[in-house]
Design a protein around this motif. Structure first.
Motif, PDB file in Angstrom:
ATOM      1  N   PRO A 126      -6.502  -4.126  -8.782  1.00  0.00           N
ATOM      2  CA  PRO A 126      -6.956  -5.056  -9.829  1.00  0.00           C
ATOM      3  C   PRO A 126      -6.572  -4.617 -11.236  1.00  0.00           C
ATOM      4  O   PRO A 126      -6.192  -5.447 -12.059  1.00  0.00           O
ATOM      5  CB  PRO A 126      -8.483  -5.070  -9.649  1.00  0.00           C
ATOM      6  CG  PRO A 126      -8.813  -3.855  -8.847  1.00  0.00           C
ATOM      7  CD  PRO A 126      -7.617  -3.590  -7.983  1.00  0.00           C
ATOM      8  N   ARG A 127      -6.635  -3.343 -11.531  1.00  0.00           N
ATOM      9  CA  ARG A 127      -6.287  -2.882 -12.880  1.00  0.00           C
ATOM     10  C   ARG A 127      -4.787  -3.021 -13.142  1.00  0.00           C
ATOM     11  O   ARG A 127      -4.359  -3.350 -14.252  1.00  0.00           O
ATOM     12  CB  ARG A 127      -6.760  -1.432 -13.071  1.00  0.00           C
ATOM     13  CG  ARG A 127      -6.431  -0.827 -14.422  1.00  0.00           C
ATOM     14  CD  ARG A 127      -7.034  -1.612 -15.612  1.00  0.00           C
ATOM     15  NE  ARG A 127      -6.637  -1.046 -16.893  1.00  0.00           N
ATOM     16  CZ  ARG A 127      -6.392  -1.773 -17.975  1.00  0.00           C
ATOM     17  NH1 ARG A 127      -6.543  -3.101 -17.959  1.00  0.00           N
ATOM     18  NH2 ARG A 127      -6.025  -1.184 -19.100  1.00  0.00           N
ATOM     19  N   HIS A 128      -3.995  -2.773 -12.124  1.00  0.00           N
ATOM     20  CA  HIS A 128      -2.544  -2.892 -12.294  1.00  0.00           C
ATOM     21  C   HIS A 128      -2.144  -4.330 -12.576  1.00  0.00           C
ATOM     22  O   HIS A 128      -1.227  -4.575 -13.347  1.00  0.00           O
ATOM     23  CB  HIS A 128      -1.803  -2.340 -11.078  1.00  0.00           C
ATOM     24  CG  HIS A 128      -1.978  -0.873 -10.920  1.00  0.00           C
ATOM     25  ND1 HIS A 128      -3.124  -0.336 -10.373  1.00  0.00           N
ATOM     26  CD2 HIS A 128      -1.206   0.179 -11.283  1.00  0.00           C
ATOM     27  CE1 HIS A 128      -3.024   0.988 -10.401  1.00  0.00           C
ATOM     28  NE2 HIS A 128      -1.872   1.329 -10.946  1.00  0.00           N
ATOM     29  N   LEU A 129      -2.844  -5.267 -11.937  1.00  0.00           N
ATOM     30  CA  LEU A 129      -2.516  -6.670 -12.208  1.00  0.00           C
ATOM     31  C   LEU A 129      -2.776  -6.999 -13.678  1.00  0.00           C
ATOM     32  O   LEU A 129      -1.937  -7.633 -14.333  1.00  0.00           O
ATOM     33  CB  LEU A 129      -3.311  -7.605 -11.300  1.00  0.00           C
ATOM     34  CG  LEU A 129      -2.877  -9.074 -11.452  1.00  0.00           C
ATOM     35  CD1 LEU A 129      -1.440  -9.272 -10.969  1.00  0.00           C
ATOM     36  CD2 LEU A 129      -3.815 -10.022 -10.720  1.00  0.00           C
ATOM     37  N   LEU A 133       5.949  -0.154  -9.107  1.00  0.00           N
ATOM     38  CA  LEU A 133       4.547   0.041  -9.495  1.00  0.00           C
ATOM     39  C   LEU A 133       4.348   1.324 -10.304  1.00  0.00           C
ATOM     40  O   LEU A 133       3.326   1.484 -10.973  1.00  0.00           O
ATOM     41  CB  LEU A 133       3.637   0.062  -8.260  1.00  0.00           C
ATOM     42  CG  LEU A 133       3.386  -1.298  -7.597  1.00  0.00           C
ATOM     43  CD1 LEU A 133       2.694  -1.120  -6.255  1.00  0.00           C
ATOM     44  CD2 LEU A 133       2.551  -2.194  -8.522  1.00  0.00           C
ATOM     45  N   ALA A 134       5.315   2.208 -10.276  1.00  0.00           N
ATOM     46  CA  ALA A 134       5.217   3.418 -11.104  1.00  0.00           C
ATOM     47  C   ALA A 134       5.151   3.050 -12.590  1.00  0.00           C
ATOM     48  O   ALA A 134       4.582   3.801 -13.393  1.00  0.00           O
ATOM     49  CB  ALA A 134       6.410   4.340 -10.840  1.00  0.00           C
ATOM     50  N   ILE A 135       5.706   1.900 -12.944  1.00  0.00           N
ATOM     51  CA  ILE A 135       5.707   1.483 -14.356  1.00  0.00           C
ATOM     52  C   ILE A 135       4.283   1.145 -14.826  1.00  0.00           C
ATOM     53  O   ILE A 135       3.790   1.784 -15.758  1.00  0.00           O
ATOM     54  CB  ILE A 135       6.722   0.335 -14.578  1.00  0.00           C
ATOM     55  CG1 ILE A 135       8.147   0.906 -14.459  1.00  0.00           C
ATOM     56  CG2 ILE A 135       6.504  -0.348 -15.921  1.00  0.00           C
ATOM     57  CD1 ILE A 135       9.243  -0.142 -14.420  1.00  0.00           C
ATOM     58  N   LEU A 154      10.000  -6.928 -13.674  1.00  0.00           N
ATOM     59  CA  LEU A 154       9.106  -5.874 -14.169  1.00  0.00           C
ATOM     60  C   LEU A 154       9.882  -4.562 -14.342  1.00  0.00           C
ATOM     61  O   LEU A 154       9.707  -3.840 -15.338  1.00  0.00           O
ATOM     62  CB  LEU A 154       7.931  -5.699 -13.193  1.00  0.00           C
ATOM     63  CG  LEU A 154       6.894  -4.641 -13.522  1.00  0.00           C
ATOM     64  CD1 LEU A 154       6.289  -4.852 -14.916  1.00  0.00           C
ATOM     65  CD2 LEU A 154       5.772  -4.640 -12.470  1.00  0.00           C
ATOM     66  N   ALA A 155      10.767  -4.281 -13.389  1.00  0.00           N
ATOM     67  CA  ALA A 155      11.558  -3.044 -13.457  1.00  0.00           C
ATOM     68  C   ALA A 155      12.502  -3.064 -14.662  1.00  0.00           C
ATOM     69  O   ALA A 155      12.684  -2.052 -15.341  1.00  0.00           O
ATOM     70  CB  ALA A 155      12.343  -2.849 -12.158  1.00  0.00           C
ATOM     71  N   ILE A 156      13.076  -4.222 -14.949  1.00  0.00           N
ATOM     72  CA  ILE A 156      13.990  -4.315 -16.103  1.00  0.00           C
ATOM     73  C   ILE A 156      13.207  -4.112 -17.403  1.00  0.00           C
ATOM     74  O   ILE A 156      13.613  -3.335 -18.279  1.00  0.00           O
ATOM     75  CB  ILE A 156      14.693  -5.688 -16.150  1.00  0.00           C
ATOM     76  CG1 ILE A 156      15.600  -5.868 -14.938  1.00  0.00           C
ATOM     77  CG2 ILE A 156      15.507  -5.840 -17.434  1.00  0.00           C
ATOM     78  CD1 ILE A 156      16.172  -7.278 -14.824  1.00  0.00           C
ATOM     79  N   LYS A 198       0.837  -1.209   0.000  1.00  0.00           N
ATOM     80  CA  LYS A 198       0.000   0.000   0.000  1.00  0.00           C
ATOM     81  C   LYS A 198       0.869   1.254   0.000  1.00  0.00           C
ATOM     82  O   LYS A 198       0.604   2.215  -0.717  1.00  0.00           O
ATOM     83  CB  LYS A 198      -0.889   0.021   1.249  1.00  0.00           C
ATOM     84  CG  LYS A 198      -2.218  -0.667   1.100  1.00  0.00           C
ATOM     85  CD  LYS A 198      -3.072  -0.338   2.315  1.00  0.00           C
ATOM     86  CE  LYS A 198      -4.540  -0.336   1.943  1.00  0.00           C
ATOM     87  NZ  LYS A 198      -5.390  -0.029   3.109  1.00  0.00           N
ATOM     88  N   GLN A 199       1.906   1.249   0.823  1.00  0.00           N
ATOM     89  CA  GLN A 199       2.831   2.395   0.859  1.00  0.00           C
ATOM     90  C   GLN A 199       3.415   2.629  -0.534  1.00  0.00           C
ATOM     91  O   GLN A 199       3.478   3.756  -1.011  1.00  0.00           O
ATOM     92  CB  GLN A 199       3.991   2.129   1.828  1.00  0.00           C
ATOM     93  CG  GLN A 199       3.614   2.150   3.281  1.00  0.00           C
ATOM     94  CD  GLN A 199       4.838   2.029   4.194  1.00  0.00           C
ATOM     95  OE1 GLN A 199       5.878   1.483   3.808  1.00  0.00           O
ATOM     96  NE2 GLN A 199       4.714   2.548   5.410  1.00  0.00           N
ATOM     97  N   GLN A 200       3.844   1.533  -1.149  1.00  0.00           N
ATOM     98  CA  GLN A 200       4.506   1.670  -2.446  1.00  0.00           C
ATOM     99  C   GLN A 200       3.566   2.259  -3.488  1.00  0.00           C
ATOM    100  O   GLN A 200       3.935   3.170  -4.221  1.00  0.00           O
ATOM    101  CB  GLN A 200       5.038   0.302  -2.904  1.00  0.00           C
ATOM    102  CG  GLN A 200       6.159  -0.219  -2.013  1.00  0.00           C
ATOM    103  CD  GLN A 200       6.791  -1.508  -2.510  1.00  0.00           C
ATOM    104  OE1 GLN A 200       6.258  -2.167  -3.403  1.00  0.00           O
ATOM    105  NE2 GLN A 200       7.919  -1.879  -1.934  1.00  0.00           N
ATOM    106  N   TYR A 201       2.357   1.743  -3.523  1.00  0.00           N
ATOM    107  CA  TYR A 201       1.448   2.273  -4.543  1.00  0.00           C
ATOM    108  C   TYR A 201       1.042   3.715  -4.243  1.00  0.00           C
ATOM    109  O   TYR A 201       1.013   4.570  -5.135  1.00  0.00           O
ATOM    110  CB  TYR A 201       0.206   1.393  -4.712  1.00  0.00           C
ATOM    111  CG  TYR A 201      -0.693   1.992  -5.773  1.00  0.00           C
ATOM    112  CD1 TYR A 201      -0.267   2.049  -7.108  1.00  0.00           C
ATOM    113  CD2 TYR A 201      -1.907   2.587  -5.451  1.00  0.00           C
ATOM    114  CE1 TYR A 201      -1.029   2.654  -8.082  1.00  0.00           C
ATOM    115  CE2 TYR A 201      -2.686   3.202  -6.428  1.00  0.00           C
ATOM    116  CZ  TYR A 201      -2.231   3.230  -7.738  1.00  0.00           C
ATOM    117  OH  TYR A 201      -2.978   3.849  -8.716  1.00  0.00           O
TER     118      TYR A 201
END
Ligand code: GPK
Length: 835
Positions: A394-397, A341-343, A441-443, A299-302
C-alpha cells in the motif's frame, strides 16, 4: 579497524591463515581431506560424485580466500560499487569455470588422474545452476564474469530459487516438464545465517504530523517474511578479484515456527505459515519474453528488491557518509523492469525511514539507478494491476502515484498544450483495472536507459519510448550492445581452438582483450592453420555427434553440414520457419533420383530449446520437429542426406558442447523483434557462420565480420508493419514452396494433421511473424549455403576471418561501456596478498 586488533591475536591469525593450493600435491591433500571429512567417504567408496564434491570443495576454499581479500579490500578502499539486480542468473556449471579462472585446471586434472578419475567425467557430474530462462539470465551471468575479470567492485543480487528452470523431457515427441531440484548438493554457496532482512507485505499506512508539522507515513501491521542471504563467489579470470553474487531465500519470520500459534494448539497453521513464506523463493517463473502478472511473482520482485536495498543501504550507512553521497558510492543496474520496485522502495527508505524531503530523496534515487530494456514486444512489457499493488504494497502505491504526479506536472509544464501526451506517458494506465506500467516507472526513476543492440536501442527510441525521448532528450537513452564472456564461450567450451589461437598470438592475452583476435586475419590464407582449424571443428562436431548418439540413438555423420538452432522456443524466433524449411528440403530430396540425391550436401538439422509450459504454439513446434525427425531419420531413401535432431533439455552446459560444433547457426527472428541475441555471438566466435535476418546484433556482427561472411535474408524491420497491414486488408499470400509443405503436413506425412493445424492456420490467417513472406528467401539462402560449404577452403577463409573480427562482442567491452557511460565506476586491483 586494523589498529584495534591486539598484536598477539594478529600473529596467531596470520600463522594459520589459509593460503590455498597451487600445486598437485596440495590440491590432492585438499580434495582428499574434503572427501574424508566434509563428505564422510573413504578410499573404498569414493565414486565420481565424491571426486566432484572433493574437487569442488577444494576450489571453493580457494575462491573464498580470494573472496575474503577482495571484500576486505573493497571495504577499506570505499570506492563506488556496482549492484546488478537481476531476477535471473543463468550460471551453468561452476567447477570448470573456477578451475580455468584461477588457472589450476591442469593441476586438478593431474591430481584427479592420481586419484583414478578423468577430469571430463568429474566436471560432468555437476548440475547446472539454471536460475534463468534464456538470454536475459545468461547475459547477467556473463556480466558477472566480466565485472570480476576486469576488477570492478560489483555484486549481483538475485533470488535463490529452490527450483530453477524446469528440466525438459521429450516423451513421444512432446515436451514434458520435470522440476529441477538442484540444491541437494551445492558446494558453491555460503549460507549467511547472520545476514537476514525482515520484509513486510500487506498491512496499512498510518499518517501523522511530526513536531515540525511534516506529514509522516508509517507502513505497519503487515505480514513479515525473512530474507536469508546465500553468497556465491564469482572468480575473475587471471586476477585475485572474487566478487559476490548474493541470492535471497525466504523463510518464515520467526525462524522455525510461530511459537505462540504452536503452543496454543494451532500447529497446522504455524507449519502452513512457514510453507507460505518459503513459497516466495521456491520457483523461477518459466516464461521468456512474456509477462503473466501473477501475484506470487510480484511478491518475489518486492522481496528481492527490498532485501537487496536494505543490504545496500546498511552497507552505505556504515560509512557514515552524507546521503547526497549515495549515488557517488552506489550504482544500481536494473536488468529489465523486474526490479523496478527498487525505485519506490529506495524513495520510501529515504523519505519515510530516513526523513529526507521528497525532492532530495528523488534526486538520489534517479542518480543511482540505470535501466536496461531487453524487448520491444508488447506482451513482454510488465504491468501490475493497481488493486494488486494496493493490497500487497500500500505505501509503494502511494509513492508511485506521487512519482507520477511530479512527473506529469513536469510534462505538463514542458508540453502545455498536449493533453494526449499526459495520458500516453502516465505511469498509471487508465484501464479497468488501472495498471502500473513498469517500464515507464523505470525510465522516470533512472538517469540512463539502454537497449542491448543498436537497432534495438533505436527502436525503443522511435516506438515504445518515443514520448520519453521528447520529454527527457536523447542523452538519457543509450545503447550497449550485448556481449559474451570469451572465458566460458571460447576457452572453456572450445579448449582446442583457444589453444590454437594462443599458439599463434603468443599466449592467452586475447581472453582478456578479445580485439587481439584480429591478428588471426593473417592466418586466414595459411594452409596449415586452416587445416588445424578444420580439424578442431571436425573434432567438436564428432563430440556433438557422440552426444546425439548417446542421447537420441540417432547416428549423424560429422562430415555433414551441421545446421543448429538452439534457444527458447518462441514464435518470434521462428523455429517454425526452420522446420518448414527442413520439410521443404525433405520433399525436394524425396523427389530426386538416388544419383541426384548423392550430389546434395548432407545436412544435420539440430534444434533445441524449452517452451514455456503454458505456450501452446511453442509446444506444437517442438512436437513437429520431433515428428519430422522420426519420419526423416527412419527414411532409408534419405540416409545421411538429411537428419533432424531435437536435443532434449537445452541448457548452458549443453550449449558448451553445441556452440563449437556448428557450421551454420540460425538467428532468424522476424526483423525488429529480437533485441540482440547472444548465441549468434557464441557460434561465430567458435568458427561457425550465421544464417540470419537483419535483426538485433546480427546487424553489428555483419558490420564487424563483413557481409561476405554471413548469410542474411528476409524483410527488414522498417517493412514489417506494412506487410502486416497488407495481411490484414488483403489476406496472406502463401508462398508456393510453403504451400507444398503445408500440404504434406495436412496429408498426414508427420502424423495426424490436427496436431499441427494451429501452426499452419496462424500463418494462413495472419502470418504475424512473416513466415510466408520470408520463406522463399530463407530456402534460397540455404541453397546458397550448401553451395558455399562445398568449397571448404573458401568456407574456412570465411570462418577464420569471422573469428578474427569478433573481438567487439566480448562482455568485457559491454562492462567498460556501462562503467563509463552509466555507472561512473573505476576498477580496483586487489593485491595478491590482501588489502
Ligand atoms: C528479453 F524481454 C526479454 C526476456 O524476457 N527474456 C530474454 O531473455 C532477451 N530477453 C532478448 O530476447 C534477447 O534478444 C537478448 O539478447 C537478451 O534478452 C539479453 O539482452
Amino acid at each position: 579497524v586494523e589498529a584495534e586488533i591486539p598484536d598477539a591475536q594478529k600473529t596467531a591469525w596470520k600463522k594459520h591463515s589459509a593460503s590455498g593450493f597451487t600445486n598437485k600435491e596440495d590440491f590432492e591433500a585438499a580434495a582428499i581431506r574434503h572427501i574424508e571429512t566434509t563428505l564422510a567417504r573413504s578410499l573404498y567408496n569414493c565414486d565420481e560424485g565424491a571426486a566432484y564434491g572433493g574437487t569442488a570443495l577444494a576450489f571453493r576454499d580457494r575462491l573464498i580466500i580470494d573472496w575474503n581479500k577482495t571484500q576486505q579490500s573493497h571495504t577499506f578502499a570505499d570506492q563506488k560499487r556496482v549492484y546488478y539486480l537481476s531476477l535471473e542468473f543463468l550460471m551453468g556449471r561452476a567447477l570448470d569455470n573456477a578451475m580455468l579462472n584461477v588457472g589450476l585446471k591442469d593441476v586438478a586434472r593431474d591430481g584427479l588422474a592420481d586419484l583414478g578419475f578423468r577430469m571430463e567425467d568429474v566436471i560432468g557430474i555437476e548440475r547446472d545452476a539454471a536460475l534463468g530462462n534464456g538470454g536475459l539470465g545468461r547475459l547477467a551471468a556473463c556480466f558477472l564474469d566480466s565485472l570480476a575479470s576486469l576488477d570492478y567492485p560489483a555484486w549481483g543480487y538475485g533470488l535463490r530459487y529452490r527450483y530453477g528452470i524446469f528440466k525438459q523431457e521429450i516423451i513421444n515427441g512432446y515436451q514434458v516438464e520435470v522440476p529441477d531440484y538442484w540444491l541437494d548438493f551445492n558446494p558453491w554457496e555460503f549460507p549467511r545465517h547472520d545476514v537476514t532482512v525482515d520484509i513486510q507485505f500487506y498491512g496499512n499506512v498510518r499518517k501523522y504530523n511530526d513536531e515540525n508539522g511534516r506529514q509522516v507515513s508509517v507502513w505497519e501491521n503487515g505480514e513479515i517474511v525473512t530474507a536469508n542471504a546465500y553468497d556465491v563467489p564469482i572468480p575473475g579470470y587471471n586476477t585475485p578479484t572474487t566478487n559476490n553474487l548474493r541470492l535471497w531465500s525466504s523463510k518464515a519470520a520467526s525462524g522455525e515456527f510461530d511459537f505462540q500459534k504452536f503452543n496454543s494448539g494451532e500447529y497446522e497453521q504455524s507449519v502452513h505459515d512457514q510453507m507460505r513464506a518459503e513459497t516466495i523463493s521456491a520457483v523461477l517463473y518459466p516464461n521468456d519474453n512474456l509477462d503473466r502478472g501473477k501475484e506470487l511473482r510480484l511478491k518475489q520482485q518486492y522481496f528481492w528488491c527490498a532485501a537487496s536495498l536494505h543490504d545496500i543501504v546498511r552497507r552505505f550507512k556504515k560509512s557514515k557518509k552524507a546521503w547526497k553521497e549515495f549515488p557517488n558510492q552506489i550504482a544500481i543496474q536494473l536488468n529489465d523492469t523486474h526490479p523496478t520496485l527498487a525505485i519506490p522502495e529506495l524513495q520510501r527508505i529515504l523519505v519515510d525511514n530516513e526523513g529526507l524531503d521528497w525532492d532530495t530523496a528523488w534526486s538520489i534515487v534517479v542518480n543511482t539507478f540505470g535501466y536496461t530494456n531487453h524487448t520491444v514486444m508488447a506482451e513482454a512489457l510488465e504491468k501490475w494491476s493497481v488493486p494488486l499493488i494496493q493490497h500487497l504494497l500500500p505505501r509503494h502505491l502511494e509513492i508511485i502515484y506521487e512519482i507520477n504526479l511530479h512527473f506529469l506536472q513536469y510534462v505538463e509544464r514542458t508540453f502545455p498544450k498536449d493533453r494526449d501526451m499526459l495520458s500516453r506517458v502516465s505511469i498509471v494506465e487508465e484501464s479497468n483495472p488501472k495498471m502500473i506500467r513498469m517500464a515507464y516507472l523505470a525510465i522516470v526513476g533512472s538517469h540512463k536507459v539502454n537497449g542491448v543492440a543498436e537497432l534495438h536501442s533505436d527502436l525503443i527510441k522511435t516506438t515504445i519510448f518515443k514520448d520519453f525521448v521528447k520529454i527527457y532528450g536523447q542523452d538519457k537513452f543509450t545503447n550497449v550492445t550485448n556481449g559474451i564472456t570469451p572465458r566460458r564461450w571460447l576457452h572453456q567450451a572450445n579448449p582446442k581452438l583457444s589453444e590454437l589461437i594462443a599458439s599463434k598470438l603468443g599466449g592467452y592475452d586475447f581472453l582478456k582483450d578479445l580485439t587481439l583476435l584480429h591478428k588471426l586475419e593473417a592466418y586466414a590464407d595459411d594452409k596449415q592453420f586452416r587445416k588445424a582449424f578444420q580439424e578442431i571443428k571436425y573434432a567438436n562436431k564428432t563430440r556433438l555427434a557422440n552426444y546425439i548418439k548417446e542421447t537420441t540413438g540417432v547416428s549423424v555423420n560429422p562430415a555433414a553440414l551441421f545446421d543448429i538452432q538452439v534457444k527458447r522456443i518462441h514464435e518470434y524466433k521462428r523455429q517454425q520457419l526452420n522446420i518448414f524449411g527442413v520439410i521443404h528440403r525433405y520433399l525436394a530430396l524425396k523427389a530426386m533420383t538416388p544419383e541426384q540425391r548423392k550430389k546434395m550436401q548432407p545436412r544435420v538439422s539440430i534444434f533445441g530449446g524449452k517452451a514455456a509450459p503454458g505456450y501452446w504454439m511453442a509446444k506444437c513446434i517442438i512436437h513437429l520437429v520431433n515428428e519430422v525427425g522420426r519420419v526423416v531419420n527412419n527414411d532409408p531413401e534419405i540416409g545421411d542426406a538429411l537428419k533432424v535432431i531435437f536435443i532434449e533439455d537445452y541448457n548452458v552446459s549443453k550449449c558448451e558442447i553445441i556452440a563449437p560444433a556448428s557450421d551454420i547457426s540460425e538467428h532468424i527472428s522476424t526483423a525488429g523483434t529480437e533485441a540482440s541475441g547472444t548465441s549468434n555471438m557464441k557460434f561465430v566466435l567458435n568458427g561457425g557462420l550465421i544464417i540470419g535476418t537483419c535483426d538485433g546484433a546480427n546487424i553489428e556482427i555483419t558490420r564487424e565480420i563483413g557481409e561476405d561472411n554471413i548469410f542474411l535474408f528476409g524483410n527488414l524491420a522498417e517493412d514489417v508493419e506494412e506487410i502486416r497491414h497488407q495481411h490484414t486488408y488483403e489476406g496472406v499470400l502463401i508462398d508456393d514452396g510453403l504451400q507444398k509443405v503445408f500440404d504434406a503436413i495436412h496429408n498426414g506425412m508427420f502424423g495426424h494433421s490436427d496436431e499441427f493445424s494451429a501452426l499452419t492456420n496462424t500463418v494462413v490467417n495472419h502470418d504475424h511473424w512473416l513466415t510466408s513472406a520470408d520463406f522463399e528467401a530463407y530456402c534460397k539462402t540455404h541453397d546458397a549455403i550448401d553451395e558455399a560449404f562445398k568449397d571448404q577452403e573458401a568456407w574456412l577463409h570465411k570462418t577464420i576471418l569471422a573469428v578474427a573480427r569478433m573481438g567487439f562482442f566480448t562482455a568485457d567491452r559491454c562492462i567498460e561501456e556501462y562503467a563509463e557511460m552509466i555507472w561512473n565506476v573505476e576498477p580496483q586491483k586487489i593485491k595478491q596478498n590482501g588489502a
